[in-house]
Motif scaffolding. Structure first.
Motif, PDB file in Angstrom:
ATOM      1  N   GLY A 109      -3.771  18.248 -13.989  1.00  0.00           N
ATOM      2  CA  GLY A 109      -4.649  18.902 -13.029  1.00  0.00           C
ATOM      3  C   GLY A 109      -6.057  18.331 -12.997  1.00  0.00           C
ATOM      4  N   MET A 110      -6.220  17.084 -13.411  1.00  0.00           N
ATOM      5  CA  MET A 110      -7.546  16.464 -13.393  1.00  0.00           C
ATOM      6  C   MET A 110      -7.935  16.135 -11.947  1.00  0.00           C
ATOM      7  SD  MET A 110      -7.233  14.025 -16.730  1.00  0.00           S
ATOM      8  CE  MET A 110      -8.933  13.524 -16.689  1.00  0.00           C
ATOM      9  N   PRO A 111      -9.213  16.310 -11.599  1.00  0.00           N
ATOM     10  CA  PRO A 111      -9.610  16.142 -10.196  1.00  0.00           C
ATOM     11  C   PRO A 111      -9.591  14.698  -9.695  1.00  0.00           C
ATOM     12  CG  PRO A 111     -11.507  16.634 -11.570  1.00  0.00           C
ATOM     13  CD  PRO A 111     -10.303  16.778 -12.435  1.00  0.00           C
ATOM     14  N   GLY A 112      -9.749  13.701 -10.545  1.00  0.00           N
ATOM     15  CA  GLY A 112      -9.825  12.313 -10.088  1.00  0.00           C
ATOM     16  C   GLY A 112      -8.503  11.586 -10.073  1.00  0.00           C
ATOM     17  N   SER A 113      -7.403  12.300 -10.141  1.00  0.00           N
ATOM     18  CA  SER A 113      -6.102  11.638 -10.227  1.00  0.00           C
ATOM     19  C   SER A 113      -5.703  10.951  -8.920  1.00  0.00           C
ATOM     20  CB  SER A 113      -5.031  12.634 -10.633  1.00  0.00           C
ATOM     21  OG  SER A 113      -4.897  13.633  -9.647  1.00  0.00           O
ATOM     22  N   GLY A 114      -6.224  11.410  -7.814  1.00  0.00           N
ATOM     23  CA  GLY A 114      -5.912  10.785  -6.525  1.00  0.00           C
ATOM     24  C   GLY A 114      -6.387   9.350  -6.432  1.00  0.00           C
ATOM     25  N   TRP A 115      -7.510   9.052  -7.076  1.00  0.00           N
ATOM     26  CA  TRP A 115      -8.009   7.668  -7.100  1.00  0.00           C
ATOM     27  C   TRP A 115      -7.018   6.753  -7.799  1.00  0.00           C
ATOM     28  CZ3 TRP A 115     -11.653   6.233  -3.971  1.00  0.00           C
ATOM     29  CH2 TRP A 115     -12.663   7.114  -3.603  1.00  0.00           C
ATOM     30  N   TRP A 116      -6.431   7.223  -8.903  1.00  0.00           N
ATOM     31  CA  TRP A 116      -5.498   6.395  -9.662  1.00  0.00           C
ATOM     32  C   TRP A 116      -4.214   6.158  -8.873  1.00  0.00           C
ATOM     33  CZ3 TRP A 116      -7.423   3.821 -13.502  1.00  0.00           C
ATOM     34  CH2 TRP A 116      -8.531   4.323 -14.182  1.00  0.00           C
ATOM     35  N   ILE A 117      -3.776   7.158  -8.129  1.00  0.00           N
ATOM     36  CA  ILE A 117      -2.578   7.003  -7.305  1.00  0.00           C
ATOM     37  C   ILE A 117      -2.841   6.006  -6.178  1.00  0.00           C
ATOM     38  CG2 ILE A 117      -0.902   8.226  -5.851  1.00  0.00           C
ATOM     39  CD1 ILE A 117      -0.778   9.017  -8.814  1.00  0.00           C
ATOM     40  N   ALA A 118      -4.022   6.064  -5.575  1.00  0.00           N
ATOM     41  CA  ALA A 118      -4.381   5.105  -4.523  1.00  0.00           C
ATOM     42  C   ALA A 118      -4.448   3.688  -5.085  1.00  0.00           C
ATOM     43  CB  ALA A 118      -5.725   5.493  -3.904  1.00  0.00           C
ATOM     44  N   THR A 119      -4.965   3.545  -6.296  1.00  0.00           N
ATOM     45  CA  THR A 119      -5.027   2.235  -6.936  1.00  0.00           C
ATOM     46  C   THR A 119      -3.626   1.683  -7.161  1.00  0.00           C
ATOM     47  OG1 THR A 119      -7.069   2.861  -8.050  1.00  0.00           O
ATOM     48  CG2 THR A 119      -5.882   0.994  -8.958  1.00  0.00           C
ATOM     49  N   MET A 120      -2.718   2.533  -7.597  1.00  0.00           N
ATOM     50  CA  MET A 120      -1.341   2.107  -7.818  1.00  0.00           C
ATOM     51  C   MET A 120      -0.715   1.612  -6.511  1.00  0.00           C
ATOM     52  SD  MET A 120       1.997   4.308  -8.908  1.00  0.00           S
ATOM     53  CE  MET A 120       1.860   5.229  -7.400  1.00  0.00           C
ATOM     54  N   CYS A 121      -0.934   2.320  -5.427  1.00  0.00           N
ATOM     55  CA  CYS A 121      -0.363   1.921  -4.143  1.00  0.00           C
ATOM     56  C   CYS A 121      -0.922   0.582  -3.678  1.00  0.00           C
ATOM     57  CB  CYS A 121      -0.629   2.996  -3.098  1.00  0.00           C
ATOM     58  SG  CYS A 121       0.264   4.520  -3.430  1.00  0.00           S
ATOM     59  N   ILE A 122      -2.200   0.350  -3.899  1.00  0.00           N
ATOM     60  CA  ILE A 122      -2.812  -0.919  -3.498  1.00  0.00           C
ATOM     61  C   ILE A 122      -2.275  -2.063  -4.349  1.00  0.00           C
ATOM     62  CG2 ILE A 122      -4.990  -2.190  -3.443  1.00  0.00           C
ATOM     63  CD1 ILE A 122      -6.324   0.450  -2.621  1.00  0.00           C
ATOM     64  N   LEU A 123      -2.050  -1.810  -5.634  1.00  0.00           N
ATOM     65  CA  LEU A 123      -1.557  -2.867  -6.512  1.00  0.00           C
ATOM     66  C   LEU A 123      -0.080  -3.193  -6.265  1.00  0.00           C
ATOM     67  CD1 LEU A 123      -3.393  -1.994  -9.827  1.00  0.00           C
ATOM     68  CD2 LEU A 123      -3.752  -3.980  -8.360  1.00  0.00           C
ATOM     69  N   LEU A 124       0.632  -2.374  -5.531  1.00  0.00           N
ATOM     70  CA  LEU A 124       2.007  -2.691  -5.161  1.00  0.00           C
ATOM     71  C   LEU A 124       2.074  -3.595  -3.929  1.00  0.00           C
ATOM     72  CD1 LEU A 124       3.774   0.747  -5.645  1.00  0.00           C
ATOM     73  CD2 LEU A 124       3.815  -1.228  -7.156  1.00  0.00           C
ATOM     74  N   LEU A 125       0.993  -3.705  -3.190  1.00  0.00           N
ATOM     75  CA  LEU A 125       0.980  -4.497  -1.963  1.00  0.00           C
ATOM     76  C   LEU A 125       1.302  -5.981  -2.174  1.00  0.00           C
ATOM     77  CD1 LEU A 125      -1.995  -3.020   0.061  1.00  0.00           C
ATOM     78  CD2 LEU A 125       0.424  -2.852   0.560  1.00  0.00           C
ATOM     79  N   PRO A 126       0.819  -6.668  -3.215  1.00  0.00           N
ATOM     80  CA  PRO A 126       1.167  -8.083  -3.353  1.00  0.00           C
ATOM     81  C   PRO A 126       2.674  -8.321  -3.469  1.00  0.00           C
ATOM     82  CG  PRO A 126      -0.665  -7.582  -4.785  1.00  0.00           C
ATOM     83  CD  PRO A 126      -0.190  -6.282  -4.210  1.00  0.00           C
ATOM     84  N   ALA A 127       3.377  -7.469  -4.191  1.00  0.00           N
ATOM     85  CA  ALA A 127       4.826  -7.631  -4.308  1.00  0.00           C
ATOM     86  C   ALA A 127       5.496  -7.413  -2.957  1.00  0.00           C
ATOM     87  CB  ALA A 127       5.384  -6.657  -5.340  1.00  0.00           C
ATOM     88  N   LEU A 128       5.028  -6.421  -2.219  1.00  0.00           N
ATOM     89  CA  LEU A 128       5.609  -6.171  -0.902  1.00  0.00           C
ATOM     90  C   LEU A 128       5.310  -7.310   0.075  1.00  0.00           C
ATOM     91  CD1 LEU A 128       4.836  -2.364  -0.521  1.00  0.00           C
ATOM     92  CD2 LEU A 128       7.005  -3.449  -1.131  1.00  0.00           C
ATOM     93  N   LEU A 129       4.126  -7.900  -0.042  1.00  0.00           N
ATOM     94  CA  LEU A 129       3.779  -9.032   0.820  1.00  0.00           C
ATOM     95  C   LEU A 129       4.637 -10.249   0.515  1.00  0.00           C
ATOM     96  CD1 LEU A 129      -0.118  -8.833   0.930  1.00  0.00           C
ATOM     97  CD2 LEU A 129       1.461  -8.460   2.823  1.00  0.00           C
ATOM     98  N   VAL A 130       4.858 -10.518  -0.767  1.00  0.00           N
ATOM     99  CA  VAL A 130       5.648 -11.687  -1.139  1.00  0.00           C
ATOM    100  C   VAL A 130       7.128 -11.486  -0.777  1.00  0.00           C
ATOM    101  CG1 VAL A 130       6.476 -13.012  -3.127  1.00  0.00           C
ATOM    102  CG2 VAL A 130       4.063 -12.508  -2.894  1.00  0.00           C
ATOM    103  N   LEU A 131       7.627 -10.280  -0.961  1.00  0.00           N
ATOM    104  CA  LEU A 131       9.026 -10.012  -0.622  1.00  0.00           C
ATOM    105  C   LEU A 131       9.237  -9.846   0.869  1.00  0.00           C
ATOM    106  CD1 LEU A 131       9.994  -7.534  -3.469  1.00  0.00           C
ATOM    107  CD2 LEU A 131      10.656  -9.919  -3.232  1.00  0.00           C
ATOM    108  N   GLY A 132       8.202  -9.438   1.590  1.00  0.00           N
ATOM    109  CA  GLY A 132       8.348  -9.129   3.005  1.00  0.00           C
ATOM    110  C   GLY A 132       7.816 -10.216   3.920  1.00  0.00           C
ATOM    111  N   PRO A 133       6.712  -9.948   4.596  1.00  0.00           N
ATOM    112  CA  PRO A 133       6.265 -10.838   5.671  1.00  0.00           C
ATOM    113  C   PRO A 133       5.798 -12.221   5.219  1.00  0.00           C
ATOM    114  CG  PRO A 133       4.662  -9.096   5.303  1.00  0.00           C
ATOM    115  CD  PRO A 133       5.860  -8.777   4.472  1.00  0.00           C
ATOM    116  N   LEU A 134       5.320 -12.380   4.009  1.00  0.00           N
ATOM    117  CA  LEU A 134       4.829 -13.682   3.580  1.00  0.00           C
ATOM    118  C   LEU A 134       5.859 -14.462   2.768  1.00  0.00           C
ATOM    119  CD1 LEU A 134       1.181 -12.785   2.494  1.00  0.00           C
ATOM    120  CD2 LEU A 134       2.007 -13.529   4.712  1.00  0.00           C
ATOM    121  N   GLY A 135       7.021 -13.893   2.535  1.00  0.00           N
ATOM    122  CA  GLY A 135       8.030 -14.509   1.676  1.00  0.00           C
ATOM    123  C   GLY A 135       8.807 -15.593   2.286  1.00  0.00           C
TER     124      GLY A 135
END
Length: 89
Positions: free
Chosen positions: A63-89
């Protein structure tokens, strides 16, 4: 460092680096070097993203208030894998 810069702008360097490798001409960086650099960026981003995701989910469960920032960071860090597997692959 402000939360926006730490959790949004800093992780955006990984997807931007993958896109920059994609648009770099072959005369500057060869195919093998470009592929190995992209693989290294993706692996580091995924490892850090998994760690950040675990931290964010545990903070969310506590129930910590800043947990949303960490979830957003995780989503952004998944983008390179999606880019390499998807449109840039």
């Amino acid at each position: 460092m402000r939360p926006f810069a730490q959790h949004i702008l800093l992780p955006l360097l990984a997807p931007l680096a993958v896109v920059a490798l994609y648009v770099t001409p072959l005369s500057v960086i060869g195919c093998r070097t470009r592929g190995l650099l992209a693989l290294a960026i993706v692996l580091v981003a995924l490892i850090v993203g998994i760690g950040v995701g675990i931290r964010g989910l545990s903070a969310r469960l506590r129930g910590m208030p800043g947990s949303g920032w960490w979830i957003a960071t995780m989503c952004i860090l998944l983008l390179p894998a999606l880019l390499v597997l998807g449109p840039l692959g």
